[in-house]
Design a protein around this motif. Structure first.
Motif, PDB file in Angstrom:
ATOM      1  N   LEU A  29       1.240  -1.476   0.089  1.00  0.00           N
ATOM      2  CA  LEU A  29       0.054  -0.061   0.054  1.00  0.00           C
ATOM      3  C   LEU A  29       0.670   0.772  -0.041  1.00  0.00           C
ATOM      4  CD1 LEU A  29      -2.936   1.241   0.405  1.00  0.00           C
ATOM      5  CD2 LEU A  29      -1.961   0.992   2.817  1.00  0.00           C
ATOM      6  N   ALA A  30       1.841   1.191   0.816  1.00  0.00           N
ATOM      7  CA  ALA A  30       2.452   2.664   0.575  1.00  0.00           C
ATOM      8  C   ALA A  30       3.730   2.590  -0.465  1.00  0.00           C
ATOM      9  CB  ALA A  30       3.778   1.447   2.463  1.00  0.00           C
ATOM     10  N   ARG A  31       4.110   1.513  -0.925  1.00  0.00           N
ATOM     11  CA  ARG A  31       4.315   2.257  -2.120  1.00  0.00           C
ATOM     12  C   ARG A  31       3.130   2.591  -3.441  1.00  0.00           C
ATOM     13  NH1 ARG A  31       8.530  -3.496  -1.626  1.00  0.00           N
ATOM     14  NH2 ARG A  31       9.524  -2.122   0.020  1.00  0.00           N
ATOM     15  N   ILE A  50       3.762   1.491  10.028  1.00  0.00           N
ATOM     16  CA  ILE A  50       5.042   1.254   8.321  1.00  0.00           C
ATOM     17  C   ILE A  50       5.414   1.736   7.355  1.00  0.00           C
ATOM     18  CG2 ILE A  50       3.516  -0.448   8.381  1.00  0.00           C
ATOM     19  CD1 ILE A  50       6.921  -0.916   7.050  1.00  0.00           C
ATOM     20  N   VAL A  51       3.011   2.545   6.969  1.00  0.00           N
ATOM     21  CA  VAL A  51       3.099   2.967   5.891  1.00  0.00           C
ATOM     22  C   VAL A  51       3.682   4.841   6.122  1.00  0.00           C
ATOM     23  CG1 VAL A  51       1.665   4.063   4.695  1.00  0.00           C
ATOM     24  CG2 VAL A  51       0.938   1.195   4.997  1.00  0.00           C
ATOM     25  N   SER A  52       3.387   5.250   7.306  1.00  0.00           N
ATOM     26  CA  SER A  52       4.546   6.705   7.257  1.00  0.00           C
ATOM     27  C   SER A  52       6.304   6.236   7.181  1.00  0.00           C
ATOM     28  CB  SER A  52       3.720   6.883   8.682  1.00  0.00           C
ATOM     29  OG  SER A  52       3.417   6.920   9.359  1.00  0.00           O
ATOM     30  N   GLU A  54       7.792   3.916   5.976  1.00  0.00           N
ATOM     31  CA  GLU A  54       8.366   3.304   4.412  1.00  0.00           C
ATOM     32  C   GLU A  54       7.940   4.308   3.460  1.00  0.00           C
ATOM     33  OE1 GLU A  54       8.654   1.018   1.275  1.00  0.00           O
ATOM     34  OE2 GLU A  54       9.563   0.966   3.350  1.00  0.00           O
ATOM     35  N   TRP A  55       7.071   5.431   3.747  1.00  0.00           N
ATOM     36  CA  TRP A  55       7.396   7.156   3.017  1.00  0.00           C
ATOM     37  C   TRP A  55       8.667   7.548   3.063  1.00  0.00           C
ATOM     38  CZ3 TRP A  55       1.426   8.382   3.686  1.00  0.00           C
ATOM     39  CH2 TRP A  55       0.419   7.952   3.132  1.00  0.00           C
ATOM     40  N   HIS A  56       9.054   7.450   4.856  1.00  0.00           N
ATOM     41  CA  HIS A  56       9.986   8.231   5.003  1.00  0.00           C
ATOM     42  C   HIS A  56      11.272   7.954   4.096  1.00  0.00           C
ATOM     43  CE1 HIS A  56      12.801  10.342   7.319  1.00  0.00           C
ATOM     44  NE2 HIS A  56      13.240   8.868   7.645  1.00  0.00           N
ATOM     45  N   ASP A  57      10.981   6.616   3.793  1.00  0.00           N
ATOM     46  CA  ASP A  57      12.542   5.734   3.997  1.00  0.00           C
ATOM     47  C   ASP A  57      12.205   6.106   2.489  1.00  0.00           C
ATOM     48  OD1 ASP A  57      14.412   3.796   4.735  1.00  0.00           O
ATOM     49  OD2 ASP A  57      13.774   2.560   3.390  1.00  0.00           O
ATOM     50  N   ARG A  58      11.415   5.998   1.278  1.00  0.00           N
ATOM     51  CA  ARG A  58      11.786   6.381   0.607  1.00  0.00           C
ATOM     52  C   ARG A  58      11.769   7.610   0.216  1.00  0.00           C
ATOM     53  NH1 ARG A  58       9.574   1.801  -2.217  1.00  0.00           N
ATOM     54  NH2 ARG A  58       8.798   2.610  -4.619  1.00  0.00           N
ATOM     55  N   LEU A  63       4.529  16.804   6.200  1.00  0.00           N
ATOM     56  CA  LEU A  63       4.044  16.230   7.534  1.00  0.00           C
ATOM     57  C   LEU A  63       3.345  15.582   7.112  1.00  0.00           C
ATOM     58  CD1 LEU A  63       2.596  20.209   8.232  1.00  0.00           C
ATOM     59  CD2 LEU A  63       5.119  18.991   9.112  1.00  0.00           C
ATOM     60  N   CYS A  64       3.443  14.443   8.013  1.00  0.00           N
ATOM     61  CA  CYS A  64       2.843  13.419   7.977  1.00  0.00           C
ATOM     62  C   CYS A  64       2.069  13.288   9.379  1.00  0.00           C
ATOM     63  CB  CYS A  64       3.655  11.871   7.508  1.00  0.00           C
ATOM     64  SG  CYS A  64       2.592  10.254   7.280  1.00  0.00           S
TER      65      CYS A  64
END
Length: 226
Positions: A29-31, A50-52, A54-58, A63-64
């Motif tokens: 979902l995050a991807r 995990i979603v937020s 994973e977004w950060h990692d990418r 703001l999240c």
């Protein structure tokens, strides 16, 4: 809080517990709905975050808001962002049915919602809440997404194929028009076990069916386990 640590590709750490972990569905979902670097995003039913994360990692740095009802799960994300100095992700321990912080301002919302409306439930309250619509229904998620998003903003969900017709109907009932749809399969000739859908607020009809997401092709792979 006692936790295990999982490491994403670019070394972002995700804190997990035996109850509050993440599966390949949330990672996919995050991807599927990755926000642009500076966009304002919301991770609804965020669990361990995990979603937020994973977004950060990418590369996301806007703001999240990570909205989660369960204290233990929200605390895991709070510890993870504090330990890593991640300032743009804010965990909110609150019910998405009443969350209104920054309403009408978000570019992207994502939710890995409870999948089931009936059937046996876990005796563990945390697992039961995460899997069954006891505290959060599909209608609740869509109402929150519509409330938070700006016009043209995007809400993405992952869900089980047997509820596809219902999910699309509920999205449209909340003026969230389905625009992208992809099915997740373990291998090309297998039946899908998950779908990913993106809807836009107050937009015209027009749904694009995207290529299948294949687990055997490495779609759900990530970093390493510490």
């Amino acid at each position: 809080m006692e936790h295990s640590t999982e490491i994403l590709y670019n070394k972002t750490e995700v804190y997990c517990s035996t109850v509050h972990r993440f599966g390949s569905d949330a990672l996919l979902l995050a991807r599927f709905c990755e926000p642009r670097r500076s966009q304002k995003a919301a991770d609804l039913c965020s669990g361990c975050g995990i979603v937020s994360l994973e977004w950060h990692d990418r590369g996301h740095r806007g703001l999240c808001a990570a909205v989660e009802l369960q204290p233990e799960a929200s605390a895991l994300l709070q510890e993870a962002v504090a330990a890593q100095g991640i300032e743009h992700i804010t965990p909110y321990l609150t019910d998405l049915r009443t969350f209104r912080e920054g309403e009408g301002q978000f570019d992207v919302c994502a939710c890995n919602p409870p999948y089931f409306t009936a059937g046996p439930q876990s005796t563990d309250a945390g697992r039961a809440t995460a899997r069954h619509e006891t505290d959060c229904t599909l209608e609740d998620v869509c109402a929150c997404g519509f409330r938070l998003l700006k016009d043209g903003g995007k809400l993405s969900l992952c869900h089980r194929p047997e509820r596809l017709a219902e999910v699309l109907a509920v999205l449209r009932a909340h003026r969230l028009e389905p625009k992208r749809l992809a099915f997740v399969k373990n291998k090309p000739d297998a039946a899908p076990w998950l779908f990913l859908v993106e809807a836009q607020k107050n937009r015209r009809t027009g749904l694009r069916i995207e290529p299948d997401v294949l687990i055997t092709a490495g779609a759900a792979m990530y970093g390493e386990v510490k």
